[in-house]
Scaffold this motif. Structure first.
Motif, mmCIF file in Angstrom:
data_model
loop_
_atom_site.group_PDB
_atom_site.id
_atom_site.type_symbol
_atom_site.label_atom_id
_atom_site.label_comp_id
_atom_site.label_asym_id
_atom_site.label_seq_id
_atom_site.Cartn_x
_atom_site.Cartn_y
_atom_site.Cartn_z
ATOM 1 N N THR A 114 0.844 -1.197 0.000
ATOM 2 C CA THR A 114 0.000 0.000 0.000
ATOM 3 C C THR A 114 0.878 1.245 0.000
ATOM 4 O O THR A 114 1.836 1.346 0.761
ATOM 5 N N GLN A 115 0.539 2.192 -0.860
ATOM 6 C CA GLN A 115 1.325 3.418 -0.968
ATOM 7 C C GLN A 115 0.983 4.347 0.192
ATOM 8 O O GLN A 115 0.074 5.170 0.114
ATOM 9 N N GLU B 117 -3.056 3.339 -3.610
ATOM 10 C CA GLU B 117 -3.059 3.643 -2.184
ATOM 11 C C GLU B 117 -4.227 2.966 -1.478
ATOM 12 O O GLU B 117 -4.292 2.972 -0.249
ATOM 13 N N ASP B 118 -5.135 2.387 -2.239
ATOM 14 C CA ASP B 118 -6.318 1.751 -1.680
ATOM 15 C C ASP B 118 -6.181 0.234 -1.759
ATOM 16 O O ASP B 118 -5.851 -0.312 -2.817
ATOM 17 N N LEU C 44 -7.197 8.304 -11.182
ATOM 18 C CA LEU C 44 -6.018 8.324 -10.331
ATOM 19 C C LEU C 44 -6.058 7.189 -9.313
ATOM 20 O O LEU C 44 -7.032 7.027 -8.581
ATOM 21 N N SER C 45 -4.964 6.439 -9.261
ATOM 22 C CA SER C 45 -4.855 5.332 -8.313
ATOM 23 C C SER C 45 -4.268 5.780 -6.982
ATOM 24 O O SER C 45 -4.118 4.972 -6.066
ATOM 25 N N PHE D 64 -8.282 10.713 -5.140
ATOM 26 C CA PHE D 64 -8.223 9.318 -5.574
ATOM 27 C C PHE D 64 -9.460 9.000 -6.414
ATOM 28 O O PHE D 64 -10.576 9.405 -6.105
ATOM 29 N N GLY D 65 -9.248 8.263 -7.498
ATOM 30 C CA GLY D 65 -10.363 7.838 -8.342
ATOM 31 C C GLY D 65 -10.814 8.861 -9.353
ATOM 32 O O GLY D 65 -11.762 8.624 -10.107
ATOM 33 N N PHE D 66 -10.129 10.014 -9.427
ATOM 34 C CA PHE D 66 -10.547 11.087 -10.339
ATOM 35 C C PHE D 66 -9.956 10.903 -11.723
ATOM 36 O O PHE D 66 -8.787 10.534 -11.875
#
Length: 852
Positions: free
Chosen positions: A104-105, A119-120, A670-671, A721-723
């Protein structure tokens, strides 16, 4: 042929069993030939298959960095990438691929952040599972790594990740758990670090109690390279295989531990059995043992590489609909500007790097796309941002002029008096003794960990690197040299860099090389060849007793010297005179690499001045950032059009061009979160060398990692995140949530419609919020996602099945997972911050469990 594990185990002597517990060199397991046990071969991943050589290996396909593949939010693509990697393993006679990485980042500063998917933990684990299933469909073992909480490079062999069990379970172990649940990795790699004071390779709680007993992992556990620090403890904990060989902590040390009854024969049987079980799978795969290595290069593979590159690109801004550039855009001229435009930064640095079979730079991709539309393209650098001078590779030819590359010669004794000393000039005929061995190479970064004939060349040796450098442009050039040892660089017979007299130590070559030393040579002519020669001895390097014996190495770089202000001025003038400016900036494998972390989130050098100047000169500027993890953009409010490209592999340039010119409608998200400033990152300041407390890093943020941390503090990131945007628009509606079963399962369905004018793909993200939690929980957590392809105007009903995992948290008091009685919100979004639909489900009775 096959192998009966138990019958073979019964035949082996204790010495032979012990032999199986450590590697043979860098990339093989030990054989026991008298019982038909061959060496299994392995290779680095995770984004390619290097093969058995760091130096002069067989060229390989390089897929986008894992953060890019994670940004695709596409499990089908991850599976196809896994299949392609499996096929390349087969071509290289490789039975075990050392990937994927699913750490995990915790912070974007991590030197290896680009190697993990997200990161998730949900995105990380599910993409990893698809990758693993793809690799293993070809009979090749995937190796999920680095287990666990291996989140920084600073003091990575000794640092203790001090983390609560709840955070460990929910954030750091979770991607491994999900990958095991949805795939069946045949191997796992333990990490270098300690967790709560105990090295993972010695932690029976992590490796045996959780991994094997609680989760039911049946595969082999290997160490990270030189990641075993004990004999009895690591074997008792469950590390089956010490890598690399020759052994340091096993072999005779195991025999002594047996004599002292710190170990028993049954312990050795348990570990060697796992090696034989993996060998059984290797036999079943049909991959030959000790096979010659071959590359793979097919039209189908190139198409997949290009697809993966394009599908990892995130459209961050398109305020004025400047993109895509089409025949209707009324654009006639394009200025391509920036330090990342002319170089193909396919991957981050360290063990993830490999020799690509081919590369396409952003400039090349843009030129090809523009040519189809009849557009004029001009390039200028704008700014230099390299950490080390760019390599010579595109501009070198063998001394005889026969082909691209350089000649590398080795001597066990000095071929002439003063060979590696600071002679003022070289004679055409130095009367050097005949070399003991030689080879050619196409690279100017020679990491001689392997690829040298050790039957002819001793580790303590002398070497000469000879090539002809042909500049593309006229001007003054700045050359640079790094050595693992001592020596000098000569240009057309004249000494220009002296690293033999008093070399300054640096951090290259595992921290045992010299610092980079530079020298300028004026008035070089474009197209004219100039002799370059390095004469070196690795004696001083070998005396330092490197952890892993090798022949040292060298790195030569060169770049046309430019005055920074002149380069900025040229860029602004070109932008002003062009209809559109495409600015390609970012980091590279020298800034993001295994071995060290980044000190900050800034773009290097004069990048920000360059971007600001070009944006002011031409409002129609497209900014493309290339990095493996987050950076900050102080100019983001002035920019109307921004893309995040990550490291895109072989086809990076074509992937970028396909998005720019509308051949591909961007669909990546985005991850990992892009913050406004470093201080907003949830792990700040407890990270890296500035955050350590006497060998410990305190995971003070607990479960509030990544977007969870921004939400709990009500901090707005630069991009969440996710965008990710599209050239189309989408509408979500008609959310329906089923009842929750007694086992915790339920179904969520909703409709997605493409309301735009072009075909596209949208990623629907399912977040869960615990409305009545008995302890602090994140505001929302990603628990599922679905990527949907829709033609313009098309609608589709999406159905997502969830289970108790979506509702639970880890209760440290009871040592179990719990889903509490009560109401949970179901949130459907297109990013972690952009929620389109909201519903509820009710858990009527508390549920508790252990295991997968």
């Amino acid at each position: 042929m096959t192998i009966d594990v138990e019958k073979t185990l019964a035949k082996l002597s204790i010495t032979q069993k012990i032999k199986l517990l450590s590697g043979l060199g860098w990339w093989h397991t030990e054989p026991v030939e008298e019982y038909g046990i061959p060496s299994m071969r392995m290779s680095d991943g995770p984004n390619g298959v290097r093969g058995t050589r760091f130096f002069n290996g067989v060229p390989s396909s390089c897929f986008p960095s894992s953060t890019g593949l994670g940004a695709s939010f596409d499990v089908d693509l991850a599976y196809k990438v896994g299949v392609a990697l499996g096929e390349e393993c087969r071509a290289k006679g490789c039975h075990i691929l050392l990937g994927p990485t699913v750490n995990t980042q915790r912070s974007p500063l991590g030197g290896r952040s680009f190697e993990s998917f997200a990161e998730d933990p949900t995105l990380n684990g599910l993409i990893a599972a698809a990758y693993i299933n793809g690799v293993q469909s070809k009979g090749v073992s995937a190796t999920i790594k680095h287990f666990v909480a291996n989140d920084q490079e600073f003091e990575r062999f000794s640092i203790s990740s001090d983390v609560s069990e709840r955070a460990l379970r929910e954030i750091y172990l979770k991607p491994f758990q999900l990958a095991l649940k949805h795939s069946n990795p045949w191997a796992l790699m333990s990490s270098y670090n300690r967790v709560n004071g105990v090295h993972v390779s010695e932690s029976s709680w992590l490796l045996d109690d959780i991994l094997r007993k609680e989760w039911g992992f049946k595969g082999l556990i290997m160490s990270d390279w030189i990641g075993v620090y004990s004999t009895a403890e690591s074997i008792k904990a469950g590390v089956d295989l010490e890598m690399p060989g020759p052994t340091v902590m096993r072999g005779k040390a195991v025999e002594r531990s047996l004599a002292a009854q710190k170990l028993f024969v049954s312990d050795i049987d348990d570990r060697s059995r796992k090696v034989l079980e993996l060998l059984q799978k290797a036999y079943a795969s049909g991959i030959p043992f000790d096979a010659p290595e071959e590359g793979v290069d097919t039209p189908e593979l190139r198409k997949l590489l290009r697809e993966a590159a394009a599908d990892s690109i995130v459209l961050l801004k398109n305020d004025n609909n400047l993109l895509p550039l089409t025949s209707e855009s009324k654009v006639k001229s394009i200025a391509v500007i920036g330090p990342n435009a002319k170089y193909a930064f396919s991957s981050g640095g360290g063990s993830a790097r490999l020799l690509e079979s081919y590369t396409v730079t952003p400039l090349q991709g843009i030129e090809a796309g523009a040519k189809e539309l009849g557009l004029d393209v001009k390039f200028t650098l704008g700014a230099t941002t390299h950490k080390l001078n760019p390599l010579l590779d595109p501009s070198i030819t063998l001394p005889d002029g026969s082909e691209k590359g350089a000649l590398l010669e080795f001597w066990n004794k000095s071929p002439i008096n003063g060979f590696a000393t600071a002679k003022s000039q070289l004679s055409e005929n130095d009367n050097l003794a005949p070399c003991d061995w030689s080879c050619t190479t196409k690279v100017s970064n020679c990491v001689l960990l392997d690829g040298v004939d050790e039957s002819k060349v001793e580790k303590d040796c002398f070497l000469r690197y000879s090539t002809v450098f042909t500049p593309e442009e006229s001007g003054t050039y700045e050359f640079s040299l790094i050595l693992a040892g001592t020596g000098n660089l000569f240009f057309d017979g004249k000494l220009i860099i002296d690293l033999s007299t008093a070399p300054i130590p640096g951090d290259y070559f595992m921290g045992l090389g010299t610092a980079e030393v530079k020298a300028q040579v004026p008035d070089l002519k474009a197209g004219q060849g100039y002799r370059l020669e390095v004469r070196a001895s690795n004696h001083a390097y070998v005396r330092q007793t490197p952890i892993i014996p090798n022949w040292g190495g060298l790195r030569i770089g060169a770049i046309r010297a430019v005055e920074p202000e002149d380069a900025l001025k040229d860029a602004i003038q070109l932008a002003e005179s062009s209809d559109v400016a495409i600015l390609v900036v970012g980091l590279n494998h020298d800034w993001e690499s295994e071995g060290y972390d980044r000190p900050d989130l800034e773009l290097p050098g004069l990048t920000n001045r360059l971007v600001t100047g070009v944006l002011k000169a031409n409002p129609k500027t497209i900014v493309i950032n290339q990095s493996g993890s987050s950076v900050v953009f102080p100019w983001i409010d002035e920019a109307t059009t921004v893309l995040q490209a990550f490291y895109g592999g072989n086809e990076l340039g074509n992937g970028i061009a396909d998005v720019l010119f509308g051949k591909v409608n961007p669909s990546a998200k985005l991850s990992l979160t892009f913050p406004k400033r470093l201080e907003d990152v949830p792990s700040y300041p407890s990270y890296g060398n500035k955050g350590q407390e006497h060998g410990r890093i305190l995971y003070n943020e607990g479960v509030f990692v990544g977007y969870r941390g921004y939400q709990v503090k009500n901090l707005a990131p630069m991009f969440p995140f996710g965008f990710g945007l599209s050239y189309s628009t989408f509408e979500l509606s008609a959310l329906n949530c089923s009842d929750v079963s007694p086992e915790g399962s339920f179904t969520v369905s909703f409709t997605i419609k493409n309301t735009g004018k072009v075909d596209g793909r949208e990623v629907a993200q399912v977040y869960i919020s615990d409305d009545e939690a008995s302890l602090p929980r994140p505001e929302r957590e990603l628990k599922a996602f679905k990527k949907v392809a829709l033609k313009a105007g098309e609608s589709q009903i999406v159905e997502v099945n969830l289970d108790r995992e979506a509702l639970g948290f880890f209760d440290e008091r009871r040592g179990e997972w719990v889903a509490e009685k009560g109401t949970f919100s179901v949130l459907i979004g297109v990013s972690s911050e952009d929620i389109k639909l909201k519903g509820n489900v009710e858990m009527k009775n508390k549920l508790a469990w252990r295991g997968l």
